[in-house]
Each structure stands twice: as C-alpha cells, then as structure tokens.
Design an enzyme around this catalytic site. Sequence first.
Site, PDB file in Angstrom:
ATOM      1  N   SER A 156      -4.964  -4.474  -1.168  1.00  0.00           N
ATOM      2  CA  SER A 156      -3.585  -4.938  -1.200  1.00  0.00           C
ATOM      3  C   SER A 156      -3.418  -6.173  -0.325  1.00  0.00           C
ATOM      4  O   SER A 156      -4.278  -6.483   0.517  1.00  0.00           O
ATOM      5  CB  SER A 156      -2.627  -3.856  -0.687  1.00  0.00           C
ATOM      6  OG  SER A 156      -2.747  -3.735   0.717  1.00  0.00           O
ATOM      7  N   TYR A 169      -1.748   1.888   6.261  1.00  0.00           N
ATOM      8  CA  TYR A 169      -1.999   1.392   4.906  1.00  0.00           C
ATOM      9  C   TYR A 169      -2.892   0.147   4.935  1.00  0.00           C
ATOM     10  O   TYR A 169      -3.854   0.031   4.168  1.00  0.00           O
ATOM     11  CB  TYR A 169      -0.652   1.097   4.251  1.00  0.00           C
ATOM     12  CG  TYR A 169      -0.716   0.565   2.846  1.00  0.00           C
ATOM     13  CD1 TYR A 169      -0.992   1.411   1.778  1.00  0.00           C
ATOM     14  CD2 TYR A 169      -0.472  -0.780   2.573  1.00  0.00           C
ATOM     15  CE1 TYR A 169      -1.028   0.928   0.480  1.00  0.00           C
ATOM     16  CE2 TYR A 169      -0.504  -1.265   1.284  1.00  0.00           C
ATOM     17  CZ  TYR A 169      -0.785  -0.419   0.233  1.00  0.00           C
ATOM     18  OH  TYR A 169      -0.828  -0.898  -1.046  1.00  0.00           O
ATOM     19  N   LYS A 173      -6.612  -0.271   3.331  1.00  0.00           N
ATOM     20  CA  LYS A 173      -6.862  -1.258   2.285  1.00  0.00           C
ATOM     21  C   LYS A 173      -7.882  -2.310   2.719  1.00  0.00           C
ATOM     22  O   LYS A 173      -8.645  -2.826   1.896  1.00  0.00           O
ATOM     23  CB  LYS A 173      -5.545  -1.924   1.878  1.00  0.00           C
ATOM     24  CG  LYS A 173      -4.588  -0.995   1.140  1.00  0.00           C
ATOM     25  CD  LYS A 173      -5.220  -0.405  -0.107  1.00  0.00           C
ATOM     26  CE  LYS A 173      -4.207   0.284  -0.999  1.00  0.00           C
ATOM     27  NZ  LYS A 173      -4.848   0.889  -2.195  1.00  0.00           N
TER      28      LYS A 173
END
Length: 411
Positions: A156, A169, A173
């Site tokens: 991401s 997160y 990622k």
Amino acid sequence: MGLLDGKVAIVTGAGGGIGRCHALLLAREGARVVVNDVGGARDGRGEDRSMADAVVEEIRAAGGEALANHDSVASFEGAGRIVQAAVDAYGRADILVNNAGILRDKTLLKMAPDMWEAVLAVHLTGTFACGQAYARHVKERADAGDRGGRIINTSSYAGLMGNYGQSNYAAAKAGIYGLTRVWALELAKLGVTVNCIAPMAKTRMTRDIAMVPEDMRPEQISPMVLFLASDLAAEVTGRVFGIHGQQLFAYEMIVTEGVTKEGNALWTAQEIAERLDAIVAKESAAPPPAPPAPAGDAEVIARAFARLPEVFLPERARGWTANILFDIRDGTPWTVSVDESGCRAQEGKHGQPTCVVTVDQATYAAIVRGEEKPEKAFLAGKIRASNLGDMMKFGAAFDMKKARALAEAEA
C-alpha cells in the site's frame, strides 16, 4: 479464450471490495477460483460466511467455476487449508493473490498491543503463511516436472511512503514489499513470478479516509492483477505497481550516489552534517519547473487564504494546534496558524512551521477554483507535505466549498 483458461486461482479476502473484483475478473478470464474470506468486520472481528459464498454464486451465475473457503490467513494451519482446498477441488493451484487485510488505526501513543498484533497477523503473517503453503505446493509440482506459478501480493501507499496513524498497517505493508523482493529471488528456480500491487480505492476499508477520492473504484485495481497472473507477465517479477484510479505506475527503491570519504579516518558527525545534501542528492532531486502560471492565479490564491478564517470549523479542530507554511514554489508563501479558538492566515513565512506544504501556484489555484481535487494532486506528487497529520486535519477543519464560493463572489 480467456487469459487464464485452465488455471486455478486463490484470492484471499475476496468476499468484498478489491478482492471480490479480483475474483470476478479472474473467473471471467477462465480461472477456477477459490474465494477465501472469513467475513469479518473492517477491524477483523467476527465472521460472516455469506460474503465469500455470495461471490461464489456471482461467479457461478456468470458461467464460471468457484468454491468458497472461510479459513483465516492469520494462522499457518488456516493458510495450509486454503491452498489444500484448491488442490482437493481442482488438482492444483496456479495463482495466489494475497489480498486479505484489516484496519485498526491509531497513532503510536494510542495503539494497544492487540491492535498492533492483529493487523500484522492478517497482513504480514497471513501473506507469509499463504505464500509458504503455496510455494510448497508449487515445489511438489515442479519436482514432478510441472513448473510455474504466480504470486501477487498487496502492499500500500502507507507501507511504501508512510501515512499518519497507521504504524501497524504501514509496518505490515512495508514487510510485504520485502517478502515480494525475497520471494522473487527464491522462487525463480520454480518458474514462479512474484509481484506486488499497492492499490488505492474507495471501499469498506477506506470509506472514512478523506484522501481516497470517491472515483477511485475497486474494479480499477483488478486488471493489473489479471495481467500479472497471466502469461503476458511471464518475464515480470519482483516489481511493485501502484494503481490510483486510472493511473498505473511503478514504485522503486532508489540508492543515491552518495559521498565517499578518502583515507581511513572515520566520518565525524560534523562532516556528515556538512555533506548531508550531497549524501542524499539524486539526479532528479529538483522538481521539474512548473509551467508559467496563468495571470490571476496569485490573486485567486490570496483571496482564498484571506477567507480561511471565515470558513474555519472549530469543532473539527479540538486539541489541534498548527502553524502550516504553504510554500508556493513560483509564488508568494502563506502561513496558516490554527488552534481551537480560531485561524489566522498571513502572507509570507511566520513562526516555526509544524508542517510545510509545497505546491506550485498553478496547481493550488486549480484546487481553489475546483478544477483539481487536492487528494489527487497529493497522490500525483503535485503537493508534498512534511506532516501528513496536519495536512489531513487542515482539509477537515475548513469548509472549502464555502471558501471557494466566497472567493468567486469577490472576483
């Protein structure tokens, strides 16, 4: 004939959003698809088998072949069962799309251990566990003379560039980027290509993230996955592709030329400070010159800044104090100071900035006029911010539509 006729694909997190679009497109192109999803909420809690089942029914109704799997990618046992489901039903697995994910966003100071662990378990451990189970299956096939396969991972923007309030997160990622690079090297001998996408789309996961525009749709992501899963991408491996709506691009890690110190004496901290610009410099360090700004852009910008105090929404700025410098490259800089009591906009540079926003005059004027969306300008690199948190709060703390209307009425 479809691009994936005769192939078997596994798509994790395929019960909705981007994963569902992947599953539907791969099936339309001839793949038999294992639709995996536990059906949990956005934060990973709970389960709902009907989500994966509904996507399977969609595929079958369109004439395709699919089965549902409800195992969690967050356990090695679950990952093994996902791959085994494909082998049991279809005899093999050719394509693995690691897409499953959850969100539990908090800033560093507020993130609880379970929030950190849950997100890494699904994204990073889930990708590794599914990748390992799939690789073991491919190794068995390769040993029998049947080489080849595809892994498409999902990273991401947050993991590659950073994003406020997403330590868990972003770390997961970024780790997936690392897995992609390593696996591309390790699995080449088995004929497996390993690539990664970094998508951005408005889905259940991103519905309240303002910087994701409404017109970035999940179905715009899947053609890249189809390409990477097909024979068209047989020579493509170890790459990371960004998809922002209709824009496709590649992320690349760069290494600057740097500076070499002669002799055997160690670098001193003072020398590093003196040579830092040269150490970090890259050939394209200077942004390309902006096109000449149309006449009147400076006036449009000045009117917009002057109206900011009138459109300030103090209820959205509780606990926020900022001094934001808008460094308009080919125009006049502006400083916007904000706290709970109000807002002040001043021409020029004033005080120590908590955030520096760099943008050219033509782009900012186009945003003020409503001709360009600020989120898209940011994602395209036309706007840069030293503090994403301040920039995102700025966008929420002002009624920009009202500011634009006031500026237009004054013109």
